[in-house]
Design a protein around this motif. Structure first.
Motif, PDB file in Angstrom:
ATOM      1  N   ARG A 154       9.476  51.353  52.625  1.00 55.38           N
ATOM      2  CA  ARG A 154       9.948  51.290  51.252  1.00 55.38           C
ATOM      3  C   ARG A 154      11.204  50.417  51.171  1.00 55.38           C
ATOM      4  NH1 ARG A 154      11.707  56.711  48.188  1.00 55.38           N
ATOM      5  NH2 ARG A 154      13.313  56.602  49.795  1.00 55.38           N
ATOM      6  N   PRO A 155      11.183  49.358  50.394  1.00 55.44           N
ATOM      7  CA  PRO A 155      12.326  48.439  50.352  1.00 55.44           C
ATOM      8  C   PRO A 155      13.456  48.909  49.462  1.00 55.44           C
ATOM      9  CG  PRO A 155      10.567  47.626  48.962  1.00 55.44           C
ATOM     10  CD  PRO A 155      10.033  48.876  49.610  1.00 55.44           C
ATOM     11  N   SER A 156      13.221  49.890  48.621  1.00 54.73           N
ATOM     12  CA  SER A 156      14.256  50.301  47.667  1.00 54.73           C
ATOM     13  C   SER A 156      15.405  51.002  48.375  1.00 54.73           C
ATOM     14  CB  SER A 156      13.658  51.241  46.612  1.00 54.73           C
ATOM     15  OG  SER A 156      13.122  52.398  47.239  1.00 54.73           O
ATOM     16  N   ALA A 157      16.643  50.803  47.882  1.00 52.48           N
ATOM     17  CA  ALA A 157      17.826  51.420  48.471  1.00 52.48           C
ATOM     18  C   ALA A 157      17.860  52.908  48.135  1.00 52.48           C
ATOM     19  CB  ALA A 157      19.085  50.739  47.945  1.00 52.48           C
ATOM     20  N   PRO A 158      18.381  53.745  49.050  1.00 52.86           N
ATOM     21  CA  PRO A 158      18.450  55.183  48.777  1.00 52.86           C
ATOM     22  C   PRO A 158      19.395  55.485  47.618  1.00 52.86           C
ATOM     23  CG  PRO A 158      19.686  54.639  50.765  1.00 52.86           C
ATOM     24  CD  PRO A 158      18.947  53.398  50.384  1.00 52.86           C
ATOM     25  N   GLN A 159      19.020  56.460  46.806  1.00 49.95           N
ATOM     26  CA  GLN A 159      19.837  56.895  45.677  1.00 49.95           C
ATOM     27  C   GLN A 159      20.720  58.055  46.138  1.00 49.95           C
ATOM     28  OE1 GLN A 159      19.690  55.136  42.811  1.00 49.95           O
ATOM     29  NE2 GLN A 159      18.169  53.836  43.862  1.00 49.95           N
ATOM     30  N   ARG A 160      21.870  57.746  46.691  1.00 49.69           N
ATOM     31  CA  ARG A 160      22.726  58.774  47.266  1.00 49.69           C
ATOM     32  C   ARG A 160      23.640  59.369  46.190  1.00 49.69           C
ATOM     33  NH1 ARG A 160      25.182  56.066  52.624  1.00 49.69           N
ATOM     34  NH2 ARG A 160      26.035  58.175  52.836  1.00 49.69           N
ATOM     35  N   ARG A 161      23.842  60.685  46.326  1.00 54.62           N
ATOM     36  CA  ARG A 161      24.702  61.409  45.391  1.00 54.62           C
ATOM     37  C   ARG A 161      25.222  62.654  46.091  1.00 54.62           C
ATOM     38  NH1 ARG A 161      21.860  65.723  43.382  1.00 54.62           N
ATOM     39  NH2 ARG A 161      19.598  65.691  43.734  1.00 54.62           N
ATOM     40  N   ARG A 162      26.077  63.372  45.408  1.00 48.48           N
ATOM     41  CA  ARG A 162      26.606  64.632  45.948  1.00 48.48           C
ATOM     42  C   ARG A 162      25.451  65.627  46.041  1.00 48.48           C
ATOM     43  NH1 ARG A 162      31.857  67.304  45.690  1.00 48.48           N
ATOM     44  NH2 ARG A 162      31.594  69.571  45.710  1.00 48.48           N
ATOM     45  N   LEU A 163      25.282  66.191  47.245  1.00 52.01           N
ATOM     46  CA  LEU A 163      24.082  66.989  47.501  1.00 52.01           C
ATOM     47  C   LEU A 163      24.425  68.152  48.415  1.00 52.01           C
ATOM     48  CD1 LEU A 163      20.922  67.238  47.370  1.00 52.01           C
ATOM     49  CD2 LEU A 163      20.852  65.766  49.394  1.00 52.01           C
ATOM     50  N   SER A 164      23.855  69.327  48.103  1.00 54.64           N
ATOM     51  CA  SER A 164      23.979  70.501  48.979  1.00 54.64           C
ATOM     52  C   SER A 164      22.780  70.522  49.907  1.00 54.64           C
ATOM     53  CB  SER A 164      24.042  71.790  48.153  1.00 54.64           C
ATOM     54  OG  SER A 164      25.211  71.822  47.371  1.00 54.64           O
ATOM     55  N   LEU A 220      28.453  75.849  52.762  1.00 54.07           N
ATOM     56  CA  LEU A 220      28.557  74.578  53.478  1.00 54.07           C
ATOM     57  C   LEU A 220      29.070  73.493  52.537  1.00 54.07           C
ATOM     58  CD1 LEU A 220      25.217  74.626  55.490  1.00 54.07           C
ATOM     59  CD2 LEU A 220      27.525  74.935  56.405  1.00 54.07           C
ATOM     60  N   PRO A 221      29.866  72.583  53.021  1.00 48.78           N
ATOM     61  CA  PRO A 221      30.338  71.487  52.164  1.00 48.78           C
ATOM     62  C   PRO A 221      29.176  70.552  51.815  1.00 48.78           C
ATOM     63  CG  PRO A 221      30.994  71.096  54.427  1.00 48.78           C
ATOM     64  CD  PRO A 221      30.409  72.476  54.400  1.00 48.78           C
ATOM     65  N   PRO A 222      29.272  69.858  50.704  1.00 46.65           N
ATOM     66  CA  PRO A 222      28.194  68.952  50.302  1.00 46.65           C
ATOM     67  C   PRO A 222      28.198  67.680  51.140  1.00 46.65           C
ATOM     68  CG  PRO A 222      29.998  68.780  48.758  1.00 46.65           C
ATOM     69  CD  PRO A 222      30.380  69.878  49.718  1.00 46.65           C
ATOM     70  N   ILE A 223      27.133  66.911  51.016  1.00 47.10           N
ATOM     71  CA  ILE A 223      27.020  65.617  51.667  1.00 47.10           C
ATOM     72  C   ILE A 223      26.711  64.576  50.604  1.00 47.10           C
ATOM     73  CG2 ILE A 223      26.231  66.618  53.837  1.00 47.10           C
ATOM     74  CD1 ILE A 223      23.412  65.620  53.066  1.00 47.10           C
ATOM     75  N   ASN A 224      26.814  63.324  50.971  1.00 45.30           N
ATOM     76  CA  ASN A 224      26.460  62.219  50.090  1.00 45.30           C
ATOM     77  C   ASN A 224      25.113  61.682  50.563  1.00 45.30           C
ATOM     78  OD1 ASN A 224      26.552  60.213  48.181  1.00 45.30           O
ATOM     79  ND2 ASN A 224      27.945  58.896  49.356  1.00 45.30           N
ATOM     80  N   GLY A 225      24.016  62.083  49.890  1.00 40.47           N
ATOM     81  CA  GLY A 225      22.708  61.728  50.400  1.00 40.47           C
ATOM     82  C   GLY A 225      21.656  61.585  49.319  1.00 40.47           C
ATOM     83  N   ASP A 226      20.507  61.080  49.763  1.00 41.61           N
ATOM     84  CA  ASP A 226      19.321  60.911  48.926  1.00 41.61           C
ATOM     85  C   ASP A 226      18.397  62.080  49.232  1.00 41.61           C
ATOM     86  OD1 ASP A 226      16.777  60.199  47.898  1.00 41.61           O
ATOM     87  OD2 ASP A 226      17.290  58.078  48.016  1.00 41.61           O
TER      88      ASP A 226
END
Length: 508
Positions: A346-356, A387-393
């Protein structure tokens, strides 16, 4: 490709440097010691000449004093015609031990009396005439009885002041040189000792002040030439040698820095080539996946739909239903393979955001529960609270977790254990199974696309490649290793979310 600088020094250069060091010593000997020796020799030679002249003049003065001392009594005796008195006066000069002979001549040069060895006749010489004309003393060298003599002539005056004759006092000519021979010998011995002293002082001074430091510098160069590239020269010795050592150190530092830059460029170029190869491979896989999805997507949907309708129509025939379920299972496998290809490419860039991450892991485990139940495997879950959040897709992370859990279920015998905890500024997700463990291949090989150790039809070889790609997108790390007891442990490390800095308000 940049060319890497080499630390290899030509040992011939070191040998040449040693010859240069010896040449410096020879230069000192040629331009310092030799001129000093020549100057001192010239000084001694001039000094000996002056001493010879002084000694000769002193001996002549002695003869003159002797002549003047006896000229008065001899003149008086000559006026009185007293031959005996003249002879006694002449004989008295030998008391001093420096006179070789003494004679008295009349104004015509005819000898009147003599003692020792002297001229017998002066009538054929100009000496009597010069004494009568000038009234001054005269000197002359002559050979008498086979010997070289020096003669000193003084006029003899009567009471009226008229010249009535002359007196000759002689001594051996060798007496003038004999007195200087010993002095000359001592002078040249002193010159030799002085020359040796200067030579020794220069050689010792050269070694103590320059030579030993040059030898140390050459030893440092030899160590570098033999491969000790980290060695540096000690800054010691005279300022010139220390400057040379400092220049050599700077040169080595520059070469080492240049080598590091070349190595960094080479690593960057190698990484770029690897990325280009990966991009080419991804482009080829993507093109193939899009073609497969286009060509197989619609037929597979048609096959699955018709198999579903046939399954409902033969509800009373268990054997037909089992065959139709097998058909749908194979269709589902093909559909999943196509989906994995598309996910990997998949060529599209990951849509990263604040995530639990905890709820996402729980949701993924819940989705895999039917497969675990069907396979008879137990899912053991240990999720840490708060748990602290992460920045992820979320979609990409869920895809990675599904692949890891599916691999663990397929490899396990009885259970799969999932654990999520906080570790410093990261979250650690650990998935363990009690299967046979990792195959006898490197981890890098296991993560290559399309490489699989499963039986034909059981895997596509894209699962771990997809997981590795997702982890790299999120700046995390993936680790695979065998457990001590049995099975495999997969550790996924993801950095926790950090709030972005608020930009300061701009003042109008």
């Amino acid at each position: 490709m940049s060319k890497k600088y080499s630390f290899k020094f030509n040992t011939g250069l070191v040998s040449a440097a040693r010859r240069k060091a010896t040449g410096l010593q020879n230069t000192l000997l040629l331009f310092v010691v030799l001129p000093l020796m020549l100057l001192t020799a010239l000084g001694i030679r001039v000094g000996l000449t002056q001493a010879n002249l002084y000694q000769e003049q002193r001996l002549k003065n002695d003869l003159e004093l002797i002549g003047r001392a006896i000229s008065i009594p001899v003149g008086g005796a000559l006026s009185q015609g007293d031959q005996r008195a003249i002879e006694l006066a002449l004989g008295s000069v030998f008391v001093l031990g420096e006179v070789y002979g003494a004679s008295v001549f009349d104004v015509n040069g005819i000898r009147i009396a003599s003692a020792g060895i002297t001229e017998s006749d002066l009538t054929r010489t100009p000496i009597p005439g010069r004494i009568v004309d000038t009234g001054e003393r005269q000197e002359a060298y002559s050979r008498v009885a086979g010997r070289e003599l020096f003669s000193h002539f003084l006029p003899l005056f009567d009471n009226a002041g008229q010249i009535q004759g002359l007196i000759q006092i002689t001594r051996l000519a060798s007496d003038f040189n004999q007195a200087l021979e010993q002095f000359t010998f001592i002078a040249w011995i002193v010159w030799g000792l002085l020359s040796l002293t200067i030579l020794g002082a220069v050689l010792l001074g050269h070694y103590g002040g320059i030579g030993r430091y040059v030898d140390k510098l050459l030893e440092h160069m030899r160590r570098v030439a033999e491969g000790d590239h980290s060695h540096r020269v000690a800054l010691e010795g005279p300022q010139e040698v220390a400057l040379l050592a400092d220049g050599l150190n700077h040169m080595l530092d520059s070469i080492e820095e240049a080598n590091r830059e070349v190595e960094e460029h080479q690593r960057a170029e190698t990484a770029l080539l690897e990325r280009l190869k990966d991009n080419e491979k991804m482009a080829a896989i993507g093109s193939m996946a899009r073609g497969i999805a286009h060509e197989l997507g619609a037929p597979l949907s048609v096959i699955d739909g018709r198999a579903r309708r046939l399954e409902r129509s033969v509800a009373g025939d268990p054997q037909q239903q089992r065959q139709l379920r097998e058909i749908r299972s194979q269709v589902a496998r093909l559909t999943r393979t196509v989906r994995q290809l598309l996910d990997y490419c998949r060529p599209s860039a990951p849509q990263r955001r604040r995530l639990s991450l905890g709820p996402l892991v729980a949701t993924t485990i819940e989705a895999m529960a039917p497969e675990a139940e069907a396979a008879g495997r137990a899912l053991q879950v240990d999720l840490q609270d708060d748990l602290p959040p992460i920045n992820g897709d979320a979609g990409r992370l869920e895809l990675a977790l599904l692949n890891l859990l599916r691999n663990a279920l397929q490899a396990s015998h009885h259970y799969v254990r999932v654990r999520l905890v906080e570790d410093a500024s990261s979250l650690l997700l650990t998935i363990e199974d009690d299967g046979p463990g990792l195959p006898d291949h490197s981890v890098e090989k296991l993560m290559e696309p399309f490489f699989t150790t499963k039986s034909p039809g059981e895997g596509t070889g894209l699962g771990l490649a997809i997981v590795q790609s997702v982890v790299e997108e999120h700046g995390g790390a993936l680790q695979l290793r065998n457990r001590a007891e049995c099975g495999c442990r997969v550790t996924l490390r993801l950095p926790t979310w950090t709030a972005p800095l608020k930009e300061p308000d701009h003042v109008a």
